[in-house]
Design an enzyme around this catalytic site. Structure first.
Site, PDB file in Angstrom:
ATOM      1  N   GLY A 158     -10.691 -71.420  27.858  1.00  0.00           N
ATOM      2  CA  GLY A 158     -10.759 -72.542  28.792  1.00  0.00           C
ATOM      3  C   GLY A 158     -10.145 -72.244  30.141  1.00  0.00           C
ATOM      4  O   GLY A 158      -9.885 -71.093  30.475  1.00  0.00           O
ATOM      5  N   HIS A 217     -13.328 -70.316  35.097  1.00  0.00           N
ATOM      6  CA  HIS A 217     -13.522 -69.882  36.481  1.00  0.00           C
ATOM      7  C   HIS A 217     -14.849 -69.118  36.549  1.00  0.00           C
ATOM      8  O   HIS A 217     -15.565 -68.997  35.532  1.00  0.00           O
ATOM      9  CB  HIS A 217     -12.339 -69.026  36.944  1.00  0.00           C
ATOM     10  CG  HIS A 217     -11.996 -67.898  36.015  1.00  0.00           C
ATOM     11  ND1 HIS A 217     -12.875 -66.878  35.729  1.00  0.00           N
ATOM     12  CD2 HIS A 217     -10.889 -67.651  35.270  1.00  0.00           C
ATOM     13  CE1 HIS A 217     -12.316 -66.036  34.892  1.00  0.00           C
ATOM     14  NE2 HIS A 217     -11.106 -66.491  34.579  1.00  0.00           N
ATOM     15  N   HIS A 270     -15.786 -66.621  33.753  1.00  0.00           N
ATOM     16  CA  HIS A 270     -16.325 -67.230  32.528  1.00  0.00           C
ATOM     17  C   HIS A 270     -17.767 -67.694  32.751  1.00  0.00           C
ATOM     18  O   HIS A 270     -18.631 -67.539  31.873  1.00  0.00           O
ATOM     19  CB  HIS A 270     -15.515 -68.460  32.125  1.00  0.00           C
ATOM     20  CG  HIS A 270     -14.072 -68.196  31.795  1.00  0.00           C
ATOM     21  ND1 HIS A 270     -13.037 -68.683  32.544  1.00  0.00           N
ATOM     22  CD2 HIS A 270     -13.505 -67.505  30.771  1.00  0.00           C
ATOM     23  CE1 HIS A 270     -11.886 -68.323  32.005  1.00  0.00           C
ATOM     24  NE2 HIS A 270     -12.135 -67.598  30.926  1.00  0.00           N
ATOM     25  N   GLN A 314      -3.111 -65.421  18.629  1.00  0.00           N
ATOM     26  CA  GLN A 314      -3.161 -64.191  19.423  1.00  0.00           C
ATOM     27  C   GLN A 314      -2.021 -64.136  20.449  1.00  0.00           C
ATOM     28  O   GLN A 314      -1.949 -63.208  21.254  1.00  0.00           O
ATOM     29  CB  GLN A 314      -4.518 -64.017  20.113  1.00  0.00           C
ATOM     30  CG  GLN A 314      -4.792 -64.967  21.261  1.00  0.00           C
ATOM     31  CD  GLN A 314      -6.219 -64.847  21.773  1.00  0.00           C
ATOM     32  OE1 GLN A 314      -7.181 -65.112  21.047  1.00  0.00           O
ATOM     33  NE2 GLN A 314      -6.381 -64.422  23.014  1.00  0.00           N
ATOM     34  N   GLY A 374     -16.254 -60.374  28.504  1.00  0.00           N
ATOM     35  CA  GLY A 374     -16.089 -59.858  29.857  1.00  0.00           C
ATOM     36  C   GLY A 374     -15.450 -58.472  29.873  1.00  0.00           C
ATOM     37  O   GLY A 374     -14.545 -58.193  29.082  1.00  0.00           O
ATOM     38  N   GLN A 375     -15.907 -57.646  30.812  1.00  0.00           N
ATOM     39  CA  GLN A 375     -15.303 -56.324  31.018  1.00  0.00           C
ATOM     40  C   GLN A 375     -13.857 -56.456  31.510  1.00  0.00           C
ATOM     41  O   GLN A 375     -13.066 -55.531  31.407  1.00  0.00           O
ATOM     42  CB  GLN A 375     -16.160 -55.526  32.014  1.00  0.00           C
ATOM     43  CG  GLN A 375     -15.638 -54.164  32.419  1.00  0.00           C
ATOM     44  CD  GLN A 375     -15.479 -53.213  31.245  1.00  0.00           C
ATOM     45  OE1 GLN A 375     -16.155 -53.360  30.216  1.00  0.00           O
ATOM     46  NE2 GLN A 375     -14.588 -52.242  31.367  1.00  0.00           N
ATOM     47  N   LYS A 376     -13.504 -57.636  32.021  1.00  0.00           N
ATOM     48  CA  LYS A 376     -12.106 -57.902  32.425  1.00  0.00           C
ATOM     49  C   LYS A 376     -11.142 -57.518  31.293  1.00  0.00           C
ATOM     50  O   LYS A 376     -10.099 -56.941  31.530  1.00  0.00           O
ATOM     51  CB  LYS A 376     -11.973 -59.390  32.752  1.00  0.00           C
ATOM     52  CG  LYS A 376     -10.581 -59.947  32.755  1.00  0.00           C
ATOM     53  CD  LYS A 376      -9.932 -59.733  34.079  1.00  0.00           C
ATOM     54  CE  LYS A 376      -8.459 -60.055  34.108  1.00  0.00           C
ATOM     55  NZ  LYS A 376      -8.018 -61.142  33.264  1.00  0.00           N
ATOM     56  N   SER A 399      -7.447 -66.997  34.381  1.00  0.00           N
ATOM     57  CA  SER A 399      -6.812 -68.316  34.280  1.00  0.00           C
ATOM     58  C   SER A 399      -5.335 -68.209  34.651  1.00  0.00           C
ATOM     59  O   SER A 399      -4.742 -69.155  35.160  1.00  0.00           O
ATOM     60  CB  SER A 399      -6.957 -68.860  32.861  1.00  0.00           C
ATOM     61  OG  SER A 399      -8.320 -68.844  32.475  1.00  0.00           O
TER      62      SER A 399
END
Ligand code: AMP
Length: 274
Positions: free
Chosen positions: A31, A34, A37, A61, A147-149, A186
């Site tokens: 959540g 941005h 996402h 986690q 995501g590759q992030k 986030s």
């Protein structure tokens, strides 16, 4: 767009969608959405008929001294963005509905998750694999977009899917940056303007490394000079997350560092010229 809170309700809906012959795309998130996402939702829309976005700050986690309680949340904002981007369902369960008090089964990847964030956040990837396995069972996706992030996370999930034979295609979408180069996250919300200015060192130095202007040592020195603490700087084979060898096709240069109390991660992929 439907909001689903109960795990069993999502599973029932997903099975109906699959039985009707439609494909399902899943985008797991915590959540506070941005543009990073949203790019995953757009990718899922291209690849599947029915898109489920999960919004769940997964308690298992987070380590005991991490930011679980103060992790930013804004469900109304998330709901509006998911609707705008054409998601069909937001799945936003309560932690108590996802995890039984006497739960005793975990999913653990034991190779790719040992270094980088895994070394500094014990149990983190066990929590990630467990929740993603549960989300796969609930949402029944044909395709899931990550995501590759979170480069290490994407590799760990690919390995989990391969080794446990989940019938789902994993897509890794490119890292999305803000205009100043900072990777969207986030957690950027925690940064003061001065910390944000210093945080630009991550993208700036990773891009310099990709141009061949910095090696791993130079990268570490550049990040050390601007950050408050460096967790890691690595220069790895992007597939094995180990030191590059003669067969390495692509390098993952990645870093995690603190700016004030905020820990940020960033990375870049560098193709090896043969
Ligand atoms: P999070 O909500 O941080 O758990 O992230 C949910 C998903 O969004 C993960 O697959 C992340 O890798 C992805 N994501 C987060 N930030 C970005 C970004 N800046 N660009 C692309 N994907 C992102």
């Amino acid at each position: 767009m439907k909001i689903v809170r109960l795990p069993k309700e999502l599973q029932k809906l997903a099975l109906q969608v699959r039985q009707s012959g439609r494909t399902i795309g899943l985008v797991p998130t915590m959540g506070f959405l941005h543009a990073g996402h949203l790019s995953l939702i757009d990718e899922a829309k291209k690849r599947a008929d029915f898109v489920i976005v999960s919004v769940f700050v997964n308690p298992v986690q987070f380590g005991p001294n991490e930011d679980l309680d103060k992790y930013p949340r804004d469900f109304e904002h998330d709901r509006a963005l998911c609707e705008e981007h054409g998601a069909d369902v937001i799945f936003a369960p309560a932690p108590g509905d996802m995890y039984a008090a006497d739960r005793s089964v975990w999913v653990e990847e034991t190779q790719l998750s040992r270094g980088m964030c895994g070394a500094l956040r014990p149990g983190h990837f066990r929590g990630v694999c467990t929740v993603v396995a549960k989300l796969f069972n609930l949402a029944q996706p044909n395709v899931a977009v990550f995501g590759q992030k979170d480069a290490q996370q994407a590799q760990v999930i690919r390995r989990m899917v391969r080794d446990l034979d989940f019938p789902v295609e994993i897509v890794t979408a490119p890292l999305v940056r803000d205009a100043d180069g900072v990777a969207l996250s986030s957690r950027n919300k925690y940064l003061t303007p001065a910390e944000r200015e210093r945080a630009r060192v991550l993208s700036r130095s990773l891009m310099a490394a990709a141009r061949g202007e910095l090696d791993c040592d130079g990268l570490r020195k550049a990040i050390e000079a601007e950050s408050d603490k460096v967790d890691y700087v690595v220069w790895f084979d992007a597939d094995t997350l180990e030191a590059p060898g003669p067969d390495t096709k692509c390098i993952l240069a990645a870093a995690a560092a603190y700016f004030g109390r905020t820990r940020l991660i960033d990375n870049i992929l560098i193709q090896v010229k043969k």
